[in-house]
Write a protein that holds these residues in place. Structure first.
Motif, mmCIF file in Angstrom:
data_model
loop_
_atom_site.group_PDB
_atom_site.id
_atom_site.type_symbol
_atom_site.label_atom_id
_atom_site.label_comp_id
_atom_site.label_asym_id
_atom_site.label_seq_id
_atom_site.Cartn_x
_atom_site.Cartn_y
_atom_site.Cartn_z
ATOM 1 N N VAL A 300 40.955 -21.248 33.886
ATOM 2 C CA VAL A 300 41.171 -21.965 32.645
ATOM 3 C C VAL A 300 40.889 -23.299 33.059
ATOM 4 O O VAL A 300 41.189 -23.945 34.304
ATOM 5 C CB VAL A 300 42.795 -22.029 32.405
ATOM 6 C CG1 VAL A 300 42.947 -23.132 31.210
ATOM 7 C CG2 VAL A 300 43.057 -20.808 31.760
ATOM 8 N N ARG B 211 43.945 -19.435 22.143
ATOM 9 C CA ARG B 211 45.220 -19.377 22.425
ATOM 10 C C ARG B 211 45.625 -20.836 22.122
ATOM 11 O O ARG B 211 46.956 -21.279 21.831
ATOM 12 C CB ARG B 211 45.434 -19.002 23.799
ATOM 13 C CG ARG B 211 45.611 -17.537 23.893
ATOM 14 C CD ARG B 211 45.261 -16.929 25.198
ATOM 15 N NE ARG B 211 46.464 -17.345 25.918
ATOM 16 C CZ ARG B 211 46.339 -16.990 27.589
ATOM 17 N NH1 ARG B 211 45.238 -16.540 28.160
ATOM 18 N NH2 ARG B 211 47.314 -17.249 28.238
ATOM 19 N N ALA B 212 44.789 -21.921 22.756
ATOM 20 C CA ALA B 212 45.410 -23.153 22.980
ATOM 21 C C ALA B 212 45.471 -23.797 21.401
ATOM 22 O O ALA B 212 46.444 -24.857 21.210
ATOM 23 C CB ALA B 212 44.470 -24.126 23.601
ATOM 24 N N GLY B 214 46.772 -22.227 18.976
ATOM 25 C CA GLY B 214 47.544 -21.583 18.337
ATOM 26 C C GLY B 214 47.518 -19.944 17.949
ATOM 27 O O GLY B 214 48.201 -19.517 16.884
ATOM 28 N N VAL B 215 46.217 -19.418 18.081
ATOM 29 C CA VAL B 215 45.993 -18.090 17.617
ATOM 30 C C VAL B 215 46.491 -17.014 18.525
ATOM 31 O O VAL B 215 46.341 -17.043 19.736
ATOM 32 C CB VAL B 215 44.478 -17.614 17.664
ATOM 33 C CG1 VAL B 215 44.098 -16.461 17.418
ATOM 34 C CG2 VAL B 215 43.757 -19.110 16.764
ATOM 35 N N ASN C 49 47.960 -26.471 32.996
ATOM 36 C CA ASN C 49 48.057 -25.170 32.597
ATOM 37 C C ASN C 49 49.483 -24.611 32.521
ATOM 38 O O ASN C 49 49.688 -23.534 31.905
ATOM 39 C CB ASN C 49 47.061 -24.124 33.365
ATOM 40 C CG ASN C 49 45.783 -24.589 33.248
ATOM 41 O OD1 ASN C 49 45.430 -25.110 32.109
ATOM 42 N ND2 ASN C 49 44.790 -24.331 34.250
ATOM 43 N N ARG C 53 51.157 -23.347 29.241
ATOM 44 C CA ARG C 53 51.518 -22.031 29.257
ATOM 45 C C ARG C 53 50.500 -20.979 29.493
ATOM 46 O O ARG C 53 50.592 -20.008 29.214
ATOM 47 C CB ARG C 53 52.254 -21.577 27.939
ATOM 48 C CG ARG C 53 53.533 -22.630 27.542
ATOM 49 C CD ARG C 53 54.674 -22.719 28.641
ATOM 50 N NE ARG C 53 54.954 -21.248 28.915
ATOM 51 C CZ ARG C 53 54.876 -20.737 30.199
ATOM 52 N NH1 ARG C 53 54.376 -21.594 31.162
ATOM 53 N NH2 ARG C 53 55.301 -19.695 30.647
ATOM 54 N N PHE C 54 49.408 -21.535 30.141
ATOM 55 C CA PHE C 54 48.542 -20.621 30.659
ATOM 56 C C PHE C 54 48.801 -20.059 31.925
ATOM 57 O O PHE C 54 48.296 -19.069 32.326
ATOM 58 C CB PHE C 54 46.961 -21.251 30.848
ATOM 59 C CG PHE C 54 46.193 -21.290 29.392
ATOM 60 C CD1 PHE C 54 45.794 -20.148 28.913
ATOM 61 C CD2 PHE C 54 46.381 -22.564 28.870
ATOM 62 C CE1 PHE C 54 45.175 -20.525 27.818
ATOM 63 C CE2 PHE C 54 45.729 -22.511 27.551
ATOM 64 C CZ PHE C 54 44.993 -21.449 27.030
ATOM 65 N N TYR C 55 49.566 -20.748 32.772
ATOM 66 C CA TYR C 55 49.854 -20.215 33.895
ATOM 67 C C TYR C 55 51.772 -20.257 33.914
ATOM 68 O O TYR C 55 52.046 -21.072 33.334
ATOM 69 C CB TYR C 55 49.898 -21.311 35.090
ATOM 70 C CG TYR C 55 48.492 -21.383 35.574
ATOM 71 C CD1 TYR C 55 47.422 -20.262 35.355
ATOM 72 C CD2 TYR C 55 47.973 -22.462 36.070
ATOM 73 C CE1 TYR C 55 46.120 -20.437 35.365
ATOM 74 C CE2 TYR C 55 46.541 -22.339 36.866
ATOM 75 C CZ TYR C 55 45.769 -21.560 36.329
ATOM 76 O OH TYR C 55 44.395 -21.528 36.732
ATOM 77 N N SER C 74 51.489 -19.386 25.317
ATOM 78 C CA SER C 74 50.471 -20.106 25.221
ATOM 79 C C SER C 74 50.085 -20.554 23.738
ATOM 80 O O SER C 74 49.484 -21.886 23.471
ATOM 81 C CB SER C 74 49.173 -19.733 26.059
ATOM 82 O OG SER C 74 48.582 -18.584 25.556
ATOM 83 N N HIS C 75 50.224 -19.542 22.771
ATOM 84 C CA HIS C 75 49.768 -19.988 21.467
ATOM 85 C C HIS C 75 50.897 -20.537 20.630
ATOM 86 O O HIS C 75 50.534 -21.066 19.691
ATOM 87 C CB HIS C 75 49.312 -18.863 20.945
ATOM 88 C CG HIS C 75 50.369 -17.704 20.404
ATOM 89 N ND1 HIS C 75 50.761 -16.764 21.654
ATOM 90 C CD2 HIS C 75 51.123 -17.294 19.413
ATOM 91 C CE1 HIS C 75 51.758 -16.194 21.245
ATOM 92 N NE2 HIS C 75 52.046 -16.373 19.753
ATOM 93 N N ILE C 78 51.308 -25.317 20.779
ATOM 94 C CA ILE C 78 50.753 -26.198 19.755
ATOM 95 C C ILE C 78 51.774 -26.359 18.416
ATOM 96 O O ILE C 78 51.568 -27.539 17.797
ATOM 97 C CB ILE C 78 49.266 -25.703 19.110
ATOM 98 C CG1 ILE C 78 48.375 -26.975 18.701
ATOM 99 C CG2 ILE C 78 49.305 -24.571 18.270
ATOM 100 C CD1 ILE C 78 47.073 -26.684 18.549
ATOM 101 N N ARG C 84 45.786 -29.968 23.640
ATOM 102 C CA ARG C 84 45.241 -30.376 24.759
ATOM 103 C C ARG C 84 43.653 -30.238 24.687
ATOM 104 O O ARG C 84 43.161 -29.425 23.606
ATOM 105 C CB ARG C 84 45.577 -29.347 25.773
ATOM 106 C CG ARG C 84 45.209 -28.010 25.835
ATOM 107 C CD ARG C 84 45.417 -26.981 27.206
ATOM 108 N NE ARG C 84 44.600 -27.389 28.078
ATOM 109 C CZ ARG C 84 44.523 -26.769 29.375
ATOM 110 N NH1 ARG C 84 45.395 -25.849 29.759
ATOM 111 N NH2 ARG C 84 43.722 -27.361 30.124
ATOM 112 N N PHE C 86 40.061 -29.500 27.390
ATOM 113 C CA PHE C 86 39.820 -28.684 28.632
ATOM 114 C C PHE C 86 38.957 -29.620 29.503
ATOM 115 O O PHE C 86 37.744 -30.248 28.837
ATOM 116 C CB PHE C 86 39.457 -27.388 28.353
ATOM 117 C CG PHE C 86 40.382 -26.301 27.775
ATOM 118 C CD1 PHE C 86 41.349 -25.735 28.487
ATOM 119 C CD2 PHE C 86 40.663 -26.520 26.301
ATOM 120 C CE1 PHE C 86 42.291 -24.867 28.123
ATOM 121 C CE2 PHE C 86 41.689 -25.615 25.784
ATOM 122 C CZ PHE C 86 42.435 -24.761 26.519
#
Lengths: 300, 355, 262
Positions: A300, B211-212, B214-215, C49, C53-55, C74-75, C78, C84, C86
């Motif tokens: 990521v 994902r970020a 919100g999907v 992250n 919530r990616f980690y 992670s979804h 929001i 966020r 990147f």
């Protein structure tokens, strides 16, 4: 049906099924090894592995029948042919496609397999042929278990090839360079390794491994253009179950698949492919990277 | 009639297509020397394949999830409707709808492990799925008819109030297939041009970004699988009643590859592409069987399929839809009488956005 | 609103034997712009992250507006109000700038494949509203001219701007910016600081920004946290942090320490 009662379990000739399964599994392992080798070096999972093997087996058949060559000579010549053939596929086709999406290599190798399937039918016809036996003679007996001469040969060839290959990747400069490419292409390139040559070499060696499977399985089954369809599926399952990134994983997966296949084939022969598929899904859901592989997540 | 309202560009080809659909039977009757019945049967087959191709296109082209096993869903739909009409005596319409739903439900279930599988892993798993379905059919021969299949399916019929339309002739069935295709095309177009379609493409482009934003990957990936399985299932049901009989041999891996070739040739991520790919390939296959020069047609057809797949990926990664787009662009710039800016070319060329 | 918007307590995450973030406490108050800085590999992006919530952290909690989000998907975050960007831009490459800003409003829109496929009443109105909102955001960021360009054809700087717009259009309460200055020149960096402040005021945002460019954060942030090897080595106003001996030592040899006033 799959209702396995203890009665049936004890009735199964386990020893015999195990030996047959290991022989079959060795063959799956060889093809799976080729798939993993190609995947590791070029990041392409080839759906043409079964068909390049089938095509090579027909070449072997021609060498054996039309040219009357001894089996050992035909065997080595076919492996060489397959090596050149694989490298050529890499040079002519694979190199030209963009691998930014995983879709492209899948589609192109599926296309390749169709062309080979059609071409083989064209050249050699669709009738089912018998492939000359490489070895003849009485089987060996280990207690109640029978080991045919062919199975013994399969064990021997697999053992020798695996030993040679593991030594190659462990000690030879070329083998180490190939591993470096598989680990980190960019770094390997900076170290002066020619990526192009390693890609071609990976395809050549991987294709040759498939050819070995073809030549050893043809005497058991039969010889026709669709001979490798099921074998390739099992080899895929083996490669995925073992972990696409792990060469030892391919061997473990292959042997495992062979034993499962042998037992399932004895009980419910109709479901051999279905069980292989279920096994793939099961393993991947529990361990997405396969038994011995690494699960690669995008940073990521 | 909200569902008929489509949005977006290029609706003209669809209008022309609709007129062609209505006129084809009449035209065939005028042209001498051909058997209209057979051609209509063939066109119906092409339209049914087009339904599968559109569904598969949403899964592969828009969502980026590969499937090499869609013949499996096609078979599930075909067997479900055949069994429901033959064994339970259910009406055709109910059978088709149930067949589609069963296929969609299985698609949803296959989508669950697919969540954890990427690219090549998913290709292998779906390939296995496609191989397993005909095997299961043979295995459960007591009610599926095994390898000899199911035959003597009743005529398709549609109850409308007091009347019942029975689709007796090839022409009747052709209209039925065309109507289903049109409805499903509009539905697909609505989906891909909407919120849901954007979520699909977001997943294809970048799962991280999706994902970020919100999907929910679980929800949308399984939706894409279920939707494409629904299309394949409905098409399978129509196929069974077109042929009045089916057997496991109809649903080989080669059929899955056919479906894949249709959408690759037509252009991934384009509904029009999926349609034209399906039509073109079905006719091509038929033409190759009839060529007097070629005796062993099976050979030639699969070689041609392979060549199409490779050439398309190497030279026209956006397929027929991409070629059509660049052709339209060239015409547009000619009428504008000035060269298009570089950005414009790229923009139009990449609009479908599939690399 | 008063009190912390974001509160991180004892955050710890290991990768293999390496402790990437070690017992970090961090808070962002309403309306604040907080910077998270540190040398390369200090664990800044890892903290991001974990928040997004990616980690999954091995220890510690992340609270957002009083809600424990340490176990959320992670979804989901929001929807709570955290958006966020990147470090290397994660856009939907094949979509237009407008399309990306529509994806940014994903959680604000009602969805359902059947509803969309049948174009049930309301779908068109939802689309129109989202498009209008996206257009307003594009205008605000000066991207109206690039509205219908596929983002992969845009220069990197504009892509970063589209990504910022996509985050803002989701109407967040907290904005996480990962290296917003990457790839920008000196003049653009100055403009970026102004833009972030403007957006903060306009949309009532709190901002947490990970940055390499020291002069940029010094000028932009109300408060700074300095990470080194996953540990917090300093916290406070930019002026205090700059003179902190531990910070100077951590940055020794790092060219980024050429601190100039903005």
């Amino acid at each position: 049906m799959l209702s396995v009662t203890p009665d049936i379990l004890t009735d199964l000739p386990w020893g015999q099924l195990l030996v047959n399964g290991l022989a079959l599994g060795s063959l799956y392992a060889l093809t799976a090894f080729g798939i993993v080798l190609i995947f590791k070096t070029t990041r392409v999972i080839t759906f043409a592995q079964g068909e390049t093997a089938m095509f090579s087996t027909f070449v072997a058949f021609t060498l054996l029948t039309a040219f009357q060559l001894p089996f050992a000579v035909a065997f080595v010549l076919t492996m060489l042919f397959a090596g050149v053939f694989g490298a050529l596929i890499e040079r002519v086709v694979i190199r030209r496609i963009s691998t930014t999406t995983v879709l492209n290599p899948v589609i192109v190798t599926v296309g390749l397999s169709l062309i080979l399937l059609g071409a083989a039918g064209w050249i050699w016809g669709y009738e089912i042929r018998t492939f000359p036996d490489p070895v003849v003679g009485p089987p060996f007996h280990l207690g109640t278990v029978v080991v045919s001469q062919l199975n013994a040969l399969i064990f021997l060839v697999t053992l020798v090839l695996m030993t040679v290959l593991f030594a190659f990747f462990r000690f030879s400069p070329t083998g180490i360079a190939m591993r470096a490419v598989a680990e980190n292409r960019m770094a390997a390139q900076l170290m002066g390794v020619s990526i192009g040559r390693m890609n071609a070499l990976g395809w050549g060696m991987g294709t040759a491994m498939g050819a070995v499977t073809g030549m050893l399985i043809a005497p058991i089954n039969y010889l026709d253009p669709s001979m490798m369809g099921d074998v390739a599926l099992k080899a895929f399952a083996a490669a995925v179950v073992g972990g696409l990134t792990s060469l030892p994983g391919a061997v473990v997966g292959g042997l495992l698949l062979g034993i499962v296949d042998s037992v399932v084939g004895f009980e419910v022969p109709e479901l051999r492919n279905t069980i292989a598929f279920a096994l793939i899904v099961l393993v991947l859901v529990v361990r997405p990277g396969g038994l011995l592989g690494r699960h690669e997540t995008k940073k990521v | 009639m909200h569902w008929l309202r489509t949005r977006g560009r290029a609706t003209a080809p669809y209008g022309l297509g609709l007129i062609a659909v209505l006129l084809i039977p009449a035209l065939l009757n005028v042209i001498p020397g051909i058997a209209p019945g057979y051609v209509l049967y063939l066109v119906s087959l092409a339209l049914i394949y087009a339904i599968v191709a559109i569904g598969l296109g949403i899964l592969i082209g828009h969502t980026g999830q590969i499937s090499l096993g869609h013949a499996g869903f096609f078979a599930i739909g075909a067997y479900a409707s055949a069994l429901l009409t033959l064994r339970l005596g259910l009406p055709f319409v109910v059978a088709v709808l149930v067949a589609g739903s069963v296929s969609a439900a299985i698609g949803f279930l296959l989508g669950l492990p697919a969540l954890r599988l990427s690219g090549p892993y998913l290709a292998v798993a779906t390939l296995g799925f496609g191989l397993a379905i005909p095997q299961l059919v043979v295995w459960q021969s007591s009610w599926t008819g095994g390898s000899s299949g199911l035959h003597g399916l009743p005529l398709a019929s549609l109850p409308l109030g007091a009347f019942t339309i029975v689709f007796r002739t090839d022409q009747d069935y052709y209209y039925l297939a065309a109507a289903v295709l049109i409805v499903l095309t509009i539905f697909a177009r609505n989906v891909v041009t909407s919120h849901t379609g954007r979520a699909f493409v977001a997943i294809r482009d970048s799962e991280i970004a999706a994902r970020a934003m919100g999907v929910d990957l679980v929800r949308y990936k399984t939706t894409a699988f279920a939707l494409s399985a629904l299309y394949a299932g409905i098409a399978g049901a129509l196929y069974a009643h077109l042929l009045h009989g089916i057997s496991p041999e109809d649903f080989t891996v080669l059929l899955s590859v056919d479906f894949l070739t249709m959408i690759v040739l037509g252009g991934l991520g384009s509904i029009g592409g999926a349609l034209s790919g399906a039509l073109l390939l079905t006719f091509l296959q038929n033409a190759l069987t009839r060529l007097p020069v070629v005796h062993d047609f099976k050979n030639l057809y699969i070689v041609v399929l392979g060549v199409i797949l490779i050439l398309t990926i190497v030279f026209f990664p956006q397929g027929l839809a991409g070629i059509a787009r660049s052709w339209r662009l060239r015409r547009a710039t000619r009428t504008l009488d000035r060269p298009a800016g570089a950005g414009q070319i790229v923009e139009l060329g990449e609009r479908s956005g599939v690399r | 609103m008063t009190g912390p918007v974001l509160e991180i307590t004892d955050l710890t995450i290991r990768f293999g034997g390496l402790v990437a973030v070690d017992g970090l406490d961090l808070r962002v108050n309403a309306g604040e712009i907080v910077g998270l800085i540190g040398p390369n590999g200090a664990g800044k992006t890892t903290v991001f992250n974990c928040i997004s919530r990616f980690y999954q952290p091995d220890r510690g909690t992340v609270h957002f507006k009083g809600r424990d989000i340490t176990r959320s998907g992670s979804h989901e975050i929001i929807r709570f109000g955290i958006a966020r960007t990147f470090q290397n831009v994660e856009l939907c490459r094949s979509m237009t700038a407008l399309g990306n800003l529509l994806v940014g409003q994903h959680v604000a829109m009602r969805s359902g494949v059947i509803r969309d496929g049948l174009r049930l009443p309301g779908v068109g109105a939802d689309e129109a509203r989202a498009t209008q909102r996206a257009d307003e955001m594009l205008e605000l960021l000066g991207l109206t001219g690039d509205r219908d360009h596929v983002v992969s054809t845009l220069p990197f700087g504009l892509q970063k701007l589209v990504e910022l717009g996509r985050a803002l259009v989701s109407d967040p309460a907290l904005l996480l910016l990962d290296e917003p200055t990457a790839g920008a020149d000196k003049q653009e960096i100055q403009g970026l600081a102004d833009l972030i402040r403007r957006m903060r005021d306009r949309f009532d945002l709190s901002v947490l920004v990970v940055e390499h460019d020291m002069s940029f954060v010094m000028g932009l942030c109300d408060r700074l946290y300095v990470l080194d090897f996953g540990r917090r080595i300093a916290e406070g106003a930019p002026a205090d942090v700059r003179n902190d001996s531990a910070v100077i030592e951590a940055y020794l040899g790092e060219p980024e320490l050429e601190v100039t006033e903005v």
